[in-house]
Design a protein around this motif. Sequence first.
Motif, PDB file in Angstrom:
ATOM      1  N   LYS A  88       0.812  -1.215   0.000  1.00  0.00           N
ATOM      2  CA  LYS A  88       0.000   0.000   0.000  1.00  0.00           C
ATOM      3  C   LYS A  88       0.849   1.270   0.000  1.00  0.00           C
ATOM      4  O   LYS A  88       0.516   2.251  -0.676  1.00  0.00           O
ATOM      5  N   ASN A  89       1.937   1.287   0.738  1.00  0.00           N
ATOM      6  CA  ASN A  89       2.724   2.516   0.930  1.00  0.00           C
ATOM      7  C   ASN A  89       4.000   2.573   0.095  1.00  0.00           C
ATOM      8  O   ASN A  89       4.853   3.426   0.338  1.00  0.00           O
ATOM      9  N   TRP A  90       4.123   1.646  -0.885  1.00  0.00           N
ATOM     10  CA  TRP A  90       5.376   1.587  -1.637  1.00  0.00           C
ATOM     11  C   TRP A  90       5.139   1.546  -3.142  1.00  0.00           C
ATOM     12  O   TRP A  90       4.170   0.959  -3.614  1.00  0.00           O
ATOM     13  N   LYS A  91       6.074   2.159  -3.854  1.00  0.00           N
ATOM     14  CA  LYS A  91       6.145   2.067  -5.313  1.00  0.00           C
ATOM     15  C   LYS A  91       7.534   1.545  -5.653  1.00  0.00           C
ATOM     16  O   LYS A  91       8.528   2.003  -5.086  1.00  0.00           O
ATOM     17  N   PHE A  92       7.630   0.588  -6.565  1.00  0.00           N
ATOM     18  CA  PHE A  92       8.919  -0.012  -6.920  1.00  0.00           C
ATOM     19  C   PHE A  92       9.250   0.315  -8.374  1.00  0.00           C
ATOM     20  O   PHE A  92       8.433   0.105  -9.275  1.00  0.00           O
ATOM     21  N   THR A  93      10.455   0.837  -8.600  1.00  0.00           N
ATOM     22  CA  THR A  93      10.847   1.328  -9.917  1.00  0.00           C
ATOM     23  C   THR A  93      12.168   0.711 -10.355  1.00  0.00           C
ATOM     24  O   THR A  93      13.127   0.655  -9.579  1.00  0.00           O
ATOM     25  N   ALA A  94      12.200   0.240 -11.598  1.00  0.00           N
ATOM     26  CA  ALA A  94      13.435  -0.282 -12.178  1.00  0.00           C
ATOM     27  C   ALA A  94      14.208   0.854 -12.836  1.00  0.00           C
ATOM     28  O   ALA A  94      13.668   1.550 -13.701  1.00  0.00           O
ATOM     29  N   PHE A  95      15.415   1.069 -12.399  1.00  0.00           N
ATOM     30  CA  PHE A  95      16.350   2.049 -12.951  1.00  0.00           C
ATOM     31  C   PHE A  95      16.021   3.491 -12.534  1.00  0.00           C
ATOM     32  O   PHE A  95      14.867   3.819 -12.250  1.00  0.00           O
ATOM     33  N   ILE A  96      17.051   4.298 -12.520  1.00  0.00           N
ATOM     34  CA  ILE A  96      16.891   5.724 -12.252  1.00  0.00           C
ATOM     35  C   ILE A  96      16.257   6.349 -13.491  1.00  0.00           C
ATOM     36  O   ILE A  96      16.787   6.241 -14.598  1.00  0.00           O
ATOM     37  N   GLN A  97      15.129   6.999 -13.302  1.00  0.00           N
ATOM     38  CA  GLN A  97      14.360   7.545 -14.416  1.00  0.00           C
ATOM     39  C   GLN A  97      14.767   8.999 -14.702  1.00  0.00           C
ATOM     40  O   GLN A  97      15.233   9.712 -13.806  1.00  0.00           O
ATOM     41  N   PRO A  98      14.594   9.449 -15.950  1.00  0.00           N
ATOM     42  CA  PRO A  98      14.882  10.851 -16.254  1.00  0.00           C
ATOM     43  C   PRO A  98      13.913  11.775 -15.526  1.00  0.00           C
ATOM     44  O   PRO A  98      12.779  11.400 -15.254  1.00  0.00           O
ATOM     45  N   ILE A  99      14.395  12.961 -15.200  1.00  0.00           N
ATOM     46  CA  ILE A  99      13.545  13.920 -14.506  1.00  0.00           C
ATOM     47  C   ILE A  99      12.374  14.319 -15.394  1.00  0.00           C
ATOM     48  O   ILE A  99      12.509  14.408 -16.608  1.00  0.00           O
ATOM     49  N   GLU A 100      11.235  14.573 -14.763  1.00  0.00           N
ATOM     50  CA  GLU A 100      10.020  14.872 -15.520  1.00  0.00           C
ATOM     51  C   GLU A 100       9.850  16.371 -15.788  1.00  0.00           C
ATOM     52  O   GLU A 100       9.269  16.761 -16.780  1.00  0.00           O
ATOM     53  N   ARG A 101      10.333  17.207 -14.870  1.00  0.00           N
ATOM     54  CA  ARG A 101      10.078  18.642 -15.004  1.00  0.00           C
ATOM     55  C   ARG A 101      11.155  19.315 -15.852  1.00  0.00           C
ATOM     56  O   ARG A 101      11.962  20.101 -15.369  1.00  0.00           O
ATOM     57  N   ILE A 102      11.187  18.954 -17.138  1.00  0.00           N
ATOM     58  CA  ILE A 102      12.190  19.520 -18.043  1.00  0.00           C
ATOM     59  C   ILE A 102      11.962  21.013 -18.247  1.00  0.00           C
ATOM     60  O   ILE A 102      12.887  21.748 -18.594  1.00  0.00           O
ATOM     61  N   ASP A 103      10.723  21.478 -18.005  1.00  0.00           N
ATOM     62  CA  ASP A 103      10.426  22.896 -18.205  1.00  0.00           C
ATOM     63  C   ASP A 103      11.230  23.769 -17.244  1.00  0.00           C
ATOM     64  O   ASP A 103      11.615  24.890 -17.584  1.00  0.00           O
ATOM     65  N   LYS A 104      11.504  23.251 -16.048  1.00  0.00           N
ATOM     66  CA  LYS A 104      12.327  24.009 -15.094  1.00  0.00           C
ATOM     67  C   LYS A 104      13.741  24.195 -15.634  1.00  0.00           C
ATOM     68  O   LYS A 104      14.334  25.260 -15.492  1.00  0.00           O
TER      69      LYS A 104
END
Length: 223
Positions: A88-104
Amino acid sequence: MKKINTFWNWFQDNNQTIKNLINETPKNQKHISFWINKNLGYYCKEIDFMIVYPKTANGKCELILTANGNPEYFNHVIDLVDNAPQLKNWKFTAFIQPIERIDKLMKGLDEPYIFHEISLKASELTFLPLEYHELSHKVDIVVFLKSYNLYCDTKTLQQAIFIIMQEILGEKSLYQNINFVQLAQVPDNKDGLIKLYDFQLFLDNLNGVELNNYFLKMWETVR
């Protein structure tokens, strides 16, 4: 499969303790991190982890599993995450993902990365391609820094650029597309330099282009 289940069974039994790691004393944080690494190592010693804590009390913690860019262990990471439990309290992700806020980054509003005495803003980093390797389909690039002459090519600077590139491009893209990175001072003539956050766009626009000839033209522009 047995080793995968062993790790996740251990994680489930200890997930509340791990979730609260951020509120622990530095001594306890070190102790908990040691046991995460220890149990992860029983599955694969080449895999590391990062934990991203939510900004809100009701948000999920994210466990990022990384092969540190080593493609030999990409499948180990994928298999582990594919068999992660539903918590319930966890998300599992494979690999370091690219940042989403490219607009910044595009607006130059990103916070600087601080590495010891080195301060770098991802939005200020530019690059040029050096060479395209047809067999591996990877590129050699040179990354330009305003402060390169100040810091020179130290190990800390190389590690800092690696971390920034990994966050901009994502772990898999970095190692699937880049063969070699050289660092250099920003030249007086900045015409033709490409923002590092536009690297994926650069790749997407190379369809049907004679790559090595393209690279030569780019370098003639900035000389």
